[in-house]
Design an enzyme around this catalytic site. Structure first.
Site, PDB file in Angstrom:
ATOM      1  N   ASP A   1      62.338 126.354 -12.354  1.00  0.00           N
ATOM      2  CA  ASP A   1      63.231 126.824 -11.285  1.00  0.00           C
ATOM      3  C   ASP A   1      64.314 127.725 -11.891  1.00  0.00           C
ATOM      4  O   ASP A   1      65.055 127.292 -12.785  1.00  0.00           O
ATOM      5  CB  ASP A   1      63.854 125.608 -10.588  1.00  0.00           C
ATOM      6  CG  ASP A   1      64.601 125.971  -9.315  1.00  0.00           C
ATOM      7  OD1 ASP A   1      64.402 125.295  -8.294  1.00  0.00           O
ATOM      8  OD2 ASP A   1      65.412 126.929  -9.349  1.00  0.00           O
TER       9      ASP A   1
ATOM     10  N   ASP B   1      61.827 131.275  -6.291  1.00  0.00           N
ATOM     11  CA  ASP B   1      62.225 131.127  -7.701  1.00  0.00           C
ATOM     12  C   ASP B   1      61.703 129.843  -8.348  1.00  0.00           C
ATOM     13  O   ASP B   1      62.240 129.392  -9.340  1.00  0.00           O
ATOM     14  CB  ASP B   1      63.754 131.212  -7.827  1.00  0.00           C
ATOM     15  CG  ASP B   1      64.447 129.914  -7.470  1.00  0.00           C
ATOM     16  OD1 ASP B   1      63.907 129.154  -6.650  1.00  0.00           O
ATOM     17  OD2 ASP B   1      65.512 129.654  -8.045  1.00  0.00           O
ATOM     18  N   GLU B   2      60.662 129.246  -7.780  1.00  0.00           N
ATOM     19  CA  GLU B   2      60.158 128.013  -8.406  1.00  0.00           C
ATOM     20  C   GLU B   2      58.643 127.918  -8.375  1.00  0.00           C
ATOM     21  O   GLU B   2      57.996 128.437  -7.473  1.00  0.00           O
ATOM     22  CB  GLU B   2      60.792 126.776  -7.764  1.00  0.00           C
ATOM     23  CG  GLU B   2      60.624 126.711  -6.283  1.00  0.00           C
ATOM     24  CD  GLU B   2      61.262 125.463  -5.671  1.00  0.00           C
ATOM     25  OE1 GLU B   2      60.981 124.350  -6.132  1.00  0.00           O
ATOM     26  OE2 GLU B   2      62.032 125.638  -4.717  1.00  0.00           O
TER      27      GLU B   2
HETATM   28  P1  TTP Z   1      67.664 127.673  -5.247  1.00  0.00           P
HETATM   29  O1  TTP Z   1      66.695 127.515  -6.379  1.00  0.00           O
HETATM   30  O2  TTP Z   1      67.856 126.541  -4.318  1.00  0.00           O
HETATM   31  O3  TTP Z   1      69.102 128.027  -5.816  1.00  0.00           O
HETATM   32  P2  TTP Z   1      69.537 128.884  -7.048  1.00  0.00           P
HETATM   33  O4  TTP Z   1      68.386 129.381  -7.858  1.00  0.00           O
HETATM   34  O5  TTP Z   1      70.454 129.968  -6.566  1.00  0.00           O
HETATM   35  O6  TTP Z   1      70.412 127.862  -7.898  1.00  0.00           O
HETATM   36  P3  TTP Z   1      69.919 126.688  -8.853  1.00  0.00           P
HETATM   37  O7  TTP Z   1      70.390 127.107 -10.211  1.00  0.00           O
HETATM   38  O8  TTP Z   1      70.633 125.485  -8.356  1.00  0.00           O
HETATM   39  O9  TTP Z   1      68.443 126.612  -8.743  1.00  0.00           O
HETATM   40  O10 TTP Z   1      67.288 128.940  -4.381  1.00  0.00           O
HETATM   41  C1  TTP Z   1      66.751 130.143  -4.930  1.00  0.00           C
HETATM   42  C2  TTP Z   1      67.304 131.352  -4.235  1.00  0.00           C
HETATM   43  O11 TTP Z   1      67.046 131.283  -2.837  1.00  0.00           O
HETATM   44  C3  TTP Z   1      68.808 131.495  -4.367  1.00  0.00           C
HETATM   45  O12 TTP Z   1      69.198 132.216  -5.538  1.00  0.00           O
HETATM   46  C4  TTP Z   1      69.194 132.203  -3.110  1.00  0.00           C
HETATM   47  C5  TTP Z   1      68.157 131.822  -2.085  1.00  0.00           C
HETATM   48  N1  TTP Z   1      68.733 130.829  -1.148  1.00  0.00           N
HETATM   49  C6  TTP Z   1      69.289 131.284   0.044  1.00  0.00           C
HETATM   50  O13 TTP Z   1      69.299 132.481   0.316  1.00  0.00           O
HETATM   51  N2  TTP Z   1      69.854 130.362   0.907  1.00  0.00           N
HETATM   52  C7  TTP Z   1      69.874 129.007   0.621  1.00  0.00           C
HETATM   53  O14 TTP Z   1      70.411 128.217   1.428  1.00  0.00           O
HETATM   54  C8  TTP Z   1      69.284 128.560  -0.610  1.00  0.00           C
HETATM   55  C9  TTP Z   1      69.310 127.086  -0.943  1.00  0.00           C
HETATM   56  C10 TTP Z   1      68.732 129.496  -1.450  1.00  0.00           C
HETATM   57 MG    MG Z   2      66.816 128.072  -8.465  1.00  0.00          MG
END
Ligand code: TTP
Ligand code: MG
Length: 362
Positions: A9, A107-108
């Site tokens: 992720d 992103d995962e």
């Molecule tokens: P996530 O993997 O949930 O968040 P992240 O990568 O920003 O942070 P983390 O380090 O905790 O993993 O989500 C991936 C992308 O999806 C994030 O960069 C932006 C988008 N996103 C939104 O647009 N709205 C949301 O509510 C969430 C949770 C994510």
């Molecule tokens: Mg992420």
């Protein structure tokens, strides 16, 4: 035999890309989302970097509230096209580490390493290589969870962000989970949490120590699933290969580039075996067989053969693949990746065996 699964992720994905492209923002709170309009803006945060999270900011928070808490932050509008491109580049790297690969979000992704890493120590080395490759080629960091099931790998990847590698070994599952809040379990959100809390279940340890019949009486099917997750009994597979309506394919990158024919042959056999499991399950026959080969330096070739009729025969495919491969046998370059694709489907196999015999003798 335990499994070895990775959940990968990216860290604060959108924000990480913007900081990569605007290094002057490094070290400052960076928020990606709606325009805050000095506190009067509508809309929410998409994501923010870890500096911004120190102020309590998080995804989905109203941007006006974010501005109140962190007025000096750098507020940027999202650039979806750019993130989509970066996501694709990252996934292309990840899928070279195992042909059992499953992208689950922008992103995962999951990777099954069971047949690639011999143990969790080797798995950790592979995870470090993934992190290195992504930081070098893409310029952002990724966190990786390693565990015997998909859901545990997902819990693990969230444990040491950013740029973390977290391992939950099969004999350590309960110890690892017991003090965590139940919302760490994928599938327990803000709403269902309330119901669990009301029934005295707050920590994952509370689920572990409650007998399954009681959990099921309280929470039904959902409870049954949660109980499986925390006991390492989630046996969902990582999708094995790409299958769409028109083709089925799998490819495999060598751990290090090779010119050893036996290595290459055994990869073809392995991939071909996997594909044919699915061919049988889905009752497919095919006419076109395609070889894909990538050499060191990323030079990639495909070669196809289309038969005059549909077949379903694993050995025959291997022979055709080796025949197509012979064109490249004089190459001085080492091989980085091999792949097989079957296409031109027919769903209801008829007299394939007779056809095959006819073909062999003409
Ligand atoms: P996530 O993997 O949930 O968040 P992240 O990568 O920003 O942070 P983390 O380090 O905790 O993993 O989500 C991936 C992308 O999806 C994030 O960069 C932006 C988008 N996103 C939104 O647009 N709205 C949301 O509510 C969430 C949770 C994510
Ligand atoms: Mg992420």
């Amino acid at each position: 035999m335990y499994r070895i699964i990775f959940h990968c992720d990216l860290d604060c994905f959108f924000a990480a890309v913007e900081i990569r492209d605007n290094p002057q923002f490094k070290g400052q709170p960076v928020i990606i989302g709606a325009d805050p309009k000095e506190g009067k803006g509508r809309g929410v945060i998409a994501t923010c970097n870890y500096e911004a999270r120190k102020y309590g900011l998080h995804s989905a928070m109203p941007i006006s509230q974010a501005y109140k808490r962190c007025p000096h932050g750098v507020y940027l509008k999202p650039n979806g096209k750019k993130y989509y491109k970066v996501s694709k580049e990252v996934m292309e790297i990840l899928e070279t580490y195992s042909d059992e690969f499953q992208k689950v979000g922008v992103d995962e992704a999951y990777l099954e390493l069971t047949n690639i890493a011999n143990n969790y120590m080797e798995a950790e080395k592979i995870a470090k290589n993934i992190q290195k490759e992504i930081i070098c080629k893409i310029g952002i960091t990724i966190s990786i969870g390693i565990a015997p099931t998909k859901s545990l790998a997902k819990i693990a990847s969230d444990e040491n962000k950013p740029n973390g590698i977290t391992i939950i070994k099969p004999d350590n599952i309960h110890d690892f989970l017991k003090d965590m809040d139940i919302t760490r379990i994928p599938g327990i959100g803000k709403k269902s949490k309330v119901y669990f809390y009301k029934n005295g279940i707050r920590k994952i340890g509370d689920i572990i120590s409650t007998p399954l019949p009681k959990i099921m009486a309280l929470f039904g099917k959902h409870g049954n699933w949660i109980w499986k997750v925390v006991n390492g009994l989630d046996n969902r597979q990582v999708k094995e290969f790409h299958i769409d309506r028109k083709s089925i394919s799998a490819e495999r990158t060598f751990y290090s580039d090779t010119d050893n024919f036996n290595d290459i042959l055994s990869r073809f056999e392995e991939i071909n075996g996997r594909i044919h499991k699915s061919v049988l399950k889905n009752q497919i026959t095919y006419k076109t067989i395609t070889l894909k080969i990538r050499f060191e330096g990323f030079q990639t070739f495909t070669r196809s053969k289309t038969l005059p009729f549909h077949i379903q025969n694993q050995e025959f495919v291997l022979n055709i693949i080796l025949d197509l491969f012979s064109e490249f046998s004089g190459s001085k370059k080492k091989v980085r990746l091999v792949g097989i694709k079957l296409s031109n489907f027919e769903r209801n196999p008829k007299t394939r065996q007779t056809n095959l015999i006819k073909y062999a003798f003409t």
